[in-house]
Write an enzyme that holds these catalytic residues in place. Structure first.
Site, PDB file in Angstrom:
ATOM      1  N   ARG A  81       0.770  -1.352   0.052  1.00 35.43           N
ATOM      2  CA  ARG A  81       0.026  -0.119  -0.157  1.00 35.43           C
ATOM      3  C   ARG A  81       0.876   1.351   0.166  1.00 35.43           C
ATOM      4  O   ARG A  81       0.569   2.250  -0.835  1.00 35.43           O
ATOM      5  CB  ARG A  81      -0.806   0.042   1.322  1.00 35.43           C
TER       6      ARG A  81
ATOM      7  N   THR B  25       0.820  11.400  13.362  1.00 37.95           N
ATOM      8  CA  THR B  25       0.345  10.076  12.957  1.00 37.95           C
ATOM      9  C   THR B  25       0.258   8.920  14.084  1.00 37.95           C
ATOM     10  O   THR B  25       0.910   9.084  15.095  1.00 37.95           O
ATOM     11  CB  THR B  25       1.284   9.299  11.805  1.00 37.95           C
ATOM     12  N   PRO B  26      -0.732   8.142  13.775  1.00 33.37           N
ATOM     13  CA  PRO B  26      -0.862   6.991  14.950  1.00 33.37           C
ATOM     14  C   PRO B  26      -0.272   5.606  14.601  1.00 33.37           C
ATOM     15  O   PRO B  26       0.959   5.691  13.675  1.00 33.37           O
ATOM     16  CB  PRO B  26      -2.281   6.825  14.605  1.00 33.37           C
ATOM     17  N   PHE B  27      -0.536   4.702  15.565  1.00 32.00           N
ATOM     18  CA  PHE B  27       0.548   3.563  15.544  1.00 32.00           C
ATOM     19  C   PHE B  27       0.083   2.448  14.565  1.00 32.00           C
ATOM     20  O   PHE B  27       0.827   1.537  14.328  1.00 32.00           O
ATOM     21  CB  PHE B  27       0.574   3.148  16.816  1.00 32.00           C
TER      22      PHE B  27
ATOM     23  N   GLU C  34       4.823   7.404  19.370  1.00 34.84           N
ATOM     24  CA  GLU C  34       5.974   6.977  19.943  1.00 34.84           C
ATOM     25  C   GLU C  34       5.960   5.452  20.087  1.00 34.84           C
ATOM     26  O   GLU C  34       7.055   4.559  20.430  1.00 34.84           O
ATOM     27  CB  GLU C  34       6.011   7.710  21.126  1.00 34.84           C
TER      28      GLU C  34
ATOM     29  N   GLU D 104      -8.069  13.158  10.931  1.00 34.28           N
ATOM     30  CA  GLU D 104      -8.726  11.904  10.565  1.00 34.28           C
ATOM     31  C   GLU D 104      -8.889  11.013  11.784  1.00 34.28           C
ATOM     32  O   GLU D 104      -7.711  10.369  12.470  1.00 34.28           O
ATOM     33  CB  GLU D 104      -7.849  11.306   9.362  1.00 34.28           C
TER      34      GLU D 104
ATOM     35  N   CYS E 232      -8.764   2.118  11.422  1.00 32.26           N
ATOM     36  CA  CYS E 232      -9.760   2.961  11.632  1.00 32.26           C
ATOM     37  C   CYS E 232     -11.099   2.399  10.952  1.00 32.26           C
ATOM     38  O   CYS E 232     -12.167   2.706  11.475  1.00 32.26           O
ATOM     39  CB  CYS E 232      -9.475   4.326  11.294  1.00 32.26           C
ATOM     40  N   THR E 233     -11.228   1.783   9.731  1.00 31.96           N
ATOM     41  CA  THR E 233     -12.200   1.483   9.095  1.00 31.96           C
ATOM     42  C   THR E 233     -12.558  -0.210   9.345  1.00 31.96           C
ATOM     43  O   THR E 233     -13.319  -0.766   8.566  1.00 31.96           O
ATOM     44  CB  THR E 233     -11.935   1.618   7.596  1.00 31.96           C
TER      45      THR E 233
ATOM     46  N   GLU F  31     -15.482   2.930  20.128  1.00 31.84           N
ATOM     47  CA  GLU F  31     -14.608   2.158  19.051  1.00 31.84           C
ATOM     48  C   GLU F  31     -13.680   1.146  19.930  1.00 31.84           C
ATOM     49  O   GLU F  31     -12.916   1.548  21.175  1.00 31.84           O
ATOM     50  CB  GLU F  31     -13.681   3.201  18.575  1.00 31.84           C
TER      51      GLU F  31
ATOM     52  N   ARG G 287     -10.632   0.621  -0.023  1.00 33.54           N
ATOM     53  CA  ARG G 287     -10.402   1.887  -0.905  1.00 33.54           C
ATOM     54  C   ARG G 287      -9.172   1.857  -1.839  1.00 33.54           C
ATOM     55  O   ARG G 287      -8.435   0.746  -1.874  1.00 33.54           O
ATOM     56  CB  ARG G 287      -9.888   3.174   0.179  1.00 33.54           C
TER      57      ARG G 287
HETATM   58  P1  NAP Z   1      -3.415   8.820  19.479  1.00 34.68           P
HETATM   59  O1  NAP Z   1      -3.283   8.396  20.950  1.00 34.68           O
HETATM   60  O2  NAP Z   1      -4.556   9.869  19.269  1.00 34.68           O
HETATM   61  O3  NAP Z   1      -2.077   9.321  18.885  1.00 34.68           O
HETATM   62  C1  NAP Z   1      -1.811   9.714  17.431  1.00 34.68           C
HETATM   63  C2  NAP Z   1      -0.804  10.649  17.575  1.00 34.68           C
HETATM   64  O4  NAP Z   1      -1.158  12.038  18.376  1.00 34.68           O
HETATM   65  C3  NAP Z   1       0.448   9.930  18.211  1.00 34.68           C
HETATM   66  O5  NAP Z   1       1.605  10.597  17.383  1.00 34.68           O
HETATM   67  C4  NAP Z   1       0.555  10.878  19.439  1.00 34.68           C
HETATM   68  O6  NAP Z   1       2.001  10.948  19.982  1.00 34.68           O
HETATM   69  C5  NAP Z   1      -0.099  12.036  19.214  1.00 34.68           C
HETATM   70  N1  NAP Z   1      -0.543  12.991  20.363  1.00 34.68           N
HETATM   71  C6  NAP Z   1      -0.817  12.411  21.365  1.00 34.68           C
HETATM   72  N2  NAP Z   1      -1.016  13.529  22.160  1.00 34.68           N
HETATM   73  C7  NAP Z   1      -1.168  14.551  21.528  1.00 34.68           C
HETATM   74  C8  NAP Z   1      -1.431  15.997  21.741  1.00 34.68           C
HETATM   75  N3  NAP Z   1      -1.720  16.419  22.940  1.00 34.68           N
HETATM   76  N4  NAP Z   1      -1.233  16.879  20.586  1.00 34.68           N
HETATM   77  C9  NAP Z   1      -0.863  16.496  19.503  1.00 34.68           C
HETATM   78  N5  NAP Z   1      -0.586  15.067  19.290  1.00 34.68           N
HETATM   79  C10 NAP Z   1      -0.694  14.405  20.278  1.00 34.68           C
HETATM   80  O7  NAP Z   1      -4.018   7.481  18.425  1.00 34.68           O
HETATM   81  P2  NAP Z   1      -3.429   6.166  18.347  1.00 34.68           P
HETATM   82  O8  NAP Z   1      -3.778   5.348  19.461  1.00 34.68           O
HETATM   83  O9  NAP Z   1      -1.960   6.278  17.971  1.00 34.68           O
HETATM   84  O10 NAP Z   1      -4.026   5.728  16.788  1.00 34.68           O
HETATM   85  C11 NAP Z   1      -5.424   4.788  17.101  1.00 34.68           C
HETATM   86  C12 NAP Z   1      -6.497   5.994  16.564  1.00 34.68           C
HETATM   87  O11 NAP Z   1      -6.322   6.436  15.218  1.00 34.68           O
HETATM   88  C13 NAP Z   1      -7.936   4.985  16.507  1.00 34.68           C
HETATM   89  O12 NAP Z   1      -8.709   5.893  17.163  1.00 34.68           O
HETATM   90  C14 NAP Z   1      -8.014   5.088  15.087  1.00 34.68           C
HETATM   91  O13 NAP Z   1      -9.479   4.806  14.815  1.00 34.68           O
HETATM   92  C15 NAP Z   1      -7.379   6.166  14.557  1.00 34.68           C
HETATM   93  N6  NAP Z   1      -7.068   6.188  13.092  1.00 34.68           N
HETATM   94  C16 NAP Z   1      -7.942   6.921  12.309  1.00 34.68           C
HETATM   95  C17 NAP Z   1      -7.728   6.906  10.833  1.00 34.68           C
HETATM   96  C18 NAP Z   1      -8.552   7.587  10.027  1.00 34.68           C
HETATM   97  O14 NAP Z   1      -7.983   7.791   8.816  1.00 34.68           O
HETATM   98  N7  NAP Z   1      -9.543   8.171  10.362  1.00 34.68           N
HETATM   99  C19 NAP Z   1      -6.743   5.910  10.561  1.00 34.68           C
HETATM  100  C20 NAP Z   1      -5.885   5.482  11.379  1.00 34.68           C
HETATM  101  C21 NAP Z   1      -6.012   5.376  12.666  1.00 34.68           C
HETATM  102  P3  NAP Z   1       2.532   9.886  21.105  1.00 34.68           P
HETATM  103  O15 NAP Z   1       2.637   8.646  20.454  1.00 34.68           O
HETATM  104  O16 NAP Z   1       3.852  10.447  21.312  1.00 34.68           O
HETATM  105  O17 NAP Z   1       1.707   9.786  22.266  1.00 34.68           O
END
Ligand code: NAP
Length: 478
Positions: free
Chosen positions: A106, A153-155, A182, A252, A286-287, A380, A441
């Site tokens: 991808r 970006t997320p993990f 991280e 997103e 996420c989807t 979720e 997609r």
């Molecule tokens: P997350 O906890 O929100 O973390 C995402 C990013 O935000 C990480 O790089 C994190 O850094 C950073 N972050 C944390 N606190 C912040 C702050 N106060 N200000 C700015 N940035 C900050 O999300 P996640 O657990 O990694 O990812 C899972 C989520 O992503 C799920 O809810 C999933 O549905 C969603 N997602 C959505 C899509 C879409 O396209 N809609 C696609 C993929 C995933 P640290 O790691 O350093 O904390």
């Protein structure tokens, strides 16, 4: 450059191509066996300021062909090293190696489409003599890069999510400061290095890992940054929306996507889509299918068949090519998911398959008779849970599907055109896929959600390039 060893990857944050040699390092451990996979040096608040300064003071204007060449070079380098990238994703995220291979494919497509877009003209022409108020003039449009983007970006797709930000930004000519998760920083640093190797002017890309206040929040609040493009959780997304100030914000966020199976559905297809949608990527898309909604007339047959199919999704060592489902991101996430299942059971739901947890490894779990107000239905649950609910007719299905704070995507299994059209018209969601999983997609098609899933602004390579640029018009006598 990042040193790859069989033991531990030693990576650095980078300010405009210069590695940060800091005493503080972030350790990345395998979610599967907790071994140390790698380390990354941590950026300070001063490094963040330096990255912003470098990007703004060393502006580079690349021709469309130069942007094309760089993105295409990265694409070729990624093809050469795809196994190394897949191994890194698998090790740091605990995703099954087969999923990691899929992700590198991808990621290749993202680069392919972003490079291709550089070669297309994006302007429009408006003749002005087309109304009684008209004049003999023409108005032309062209896209201009922004000063600087912060991409967070997320993990869950450690490589692909990063490329979905930086490739369109660089295709638009906009410099980027990347702040990856991280939990999975190693793929992000490695792909940044590939951009440097491919000839990207170094001031156009920095990658920073560091404390939230020093890096992520500092970037979000800085008025010199024109756009924050964020993918991640609803909580963090809403916090960014409230603190970013006067700048573009792309969000997103999370999902709670239904797969709706109508009474006329092709049962083989329904069973396959339900399993693929629920369990691929350890349910951490996420989807991903988060609610399986089945017409009551066919529910018993579906449940029997689905449980048999779900047994094929073996979970175990992510590095084993036979493993279909790796770990979730960490033990805390797996423990949380386990508690969500226990709460549903306390409300009367029945676990038909799986549910056992070992560390961060959670078996694909099929849960039947889940009440409509159970936590796993309302919120979720980011893991391989497959809750099944029944509905009585299409009105009930639409009401149930829409009864959520989220609005990212949906999948419908039906061969009835009238049903398909009603779902397309009436579901409050960013995407409706007929006879496909919600996650389907291609990397250049518009993608993004509404309600708590996002602000309705689409990503996907073509739309994201629009986000990372602005339209300038100019007019001339004609
Ligand atoms: P997350 O906890 O929100 O973390 C995402 C990013 O935000 C990480 O790089 C994190 O850094 C950073 N972050 C944390 N606190 C912040 C702050 N106060 N200000 C700015 N940035 C900050 O999300 P996640 O657990 O990694 O990812 C899972 C989520 O992503 C799920 O809810 C999933 O549905 C969603 N997602 C959505 C899509 C879409 O396209 N809609 C696609 C993929 C995933 P640290 O790691 O350093 O904390």
């Amino acid at each position: 450059m990042t040193e790859i060893s069989t033991e531990v990857i030693q990576a650095t944050s980078y300010v405009a191509g210069t590695p940060i040699h800091a005493s503080q390092v972030l350790e990345v451990h395998s979610p599967y066996d907790n071994r140390l996979v790698g380390t990354v040096t941590m950026a300070s608040a001063e490094d963040t300021q330096n990255a912003i300064k470098q990007a703004l003071e060393n502006k580079v204007s690349l021709t469309r062909y130069e942007r094309y060449q760089i993105l295409d070079n990265v694409r070729k380098l990624l093809l050469e090293r795809k196994e190394e990238f897949a191994q890194t994703i698998c090790a740091e995220a605990g995703l099954a190696i087969r999923e990691a291979h899929y992700e590198t494919g991808r990621a290749h497509d993202v680069l392919f489409f972003a490079a291709s877009e550089c070669l297309k003209d994006d302007g429009q022409i408006f003749s002005c003599d087309i109304s009684p108020q008209g004049k003999a003039r023409k108005i032309f449009t062209q896209r201009e890069p922004l000063n600087l983007a912060a991409c967070i970006t997320p993990f869950n797709h450690p490589l692909n999510q990063v490329l979905h930000k930086i490739a369109p930004a660089l295709a638009a000519g906009t410099p980027v400061i990347l702040k990856p998760s991280e939990k999975t920083p190693l793929s992000a640093v490695k792909i940044t290095e590939l951009f440097y190797e491919a000839g990207l002017p170094k001031s156009m890309l920095s990658v920073l890992l560091g404390k939230t206040a020093d890096v992520a929040e500092a970037l979000v609040k800085d008025p010199r940054i024109d756009i924050v493009s964020f993918t991640g959780s609803v909580a963090v997304g809403k916090r960014i929306a409230s603190t970013a100030g006067y700048k573009k914000v792309i969000l997103e966020l999370g999902g709670n996507s239904p797969l709706i199976i109508m009474e006329d559905a092709d049962m083989d297809k329904a069973v396959l889509l339900a399993a693929e949608g629920s369990f691929r990527n350890s349910g951490q898309r996420c989807t991903a299918v988060k609610r399986i909604l089945v017409h009551e007339k066919i529910k018993d047959e579906f449940v029997t068949r689905f449980v048999e199919k779900a047994k094929e999704y073996n979970c175990g060592d992510p590095a084993d090519p036979e493993t279909k489902v790796g770990t979730v991101i960490d033990e805390a996430a797996a423990t949380h998911l386990e508690s969500v299942v226990q709460k549903a059971v306390a409300q009367g739901a029945k676990v038909l398959l799986g549910g056992k947890r070992t560390g961060a490894l959670l078996e694909p779990t099929v849960i039947d008779d889940v009440p409509r107000d159970a936590e796993m239905i309302v919120k979720e649950s980011f893991g391989p849970l497959a809750p099944i609910l029944s509905f009585k007719d299409i009105d009930d299905a639409i009401a149930l599907a829409n009864a959520t704070d989220f609005g990212l995507s949906s999948g419908i299994v039906t061969n009835n055109m009238a049903y398909a059209i009603r779902f397309i018209k009436e579901l409050k969601t960013g995407t409706v896929n007929i006879n496909e999983v919600p996650g389907y997609r291609i990397e250049c098609s518009p993608f993004g959600g509404i309600k708590d899933s996002g602000l309705g602004i689409k990503e996907g390579v073509i739309e994201a390039i629009k986000c990372f640029s602005y339209v300038k018009t100019f007019s001339m006598p004609w």
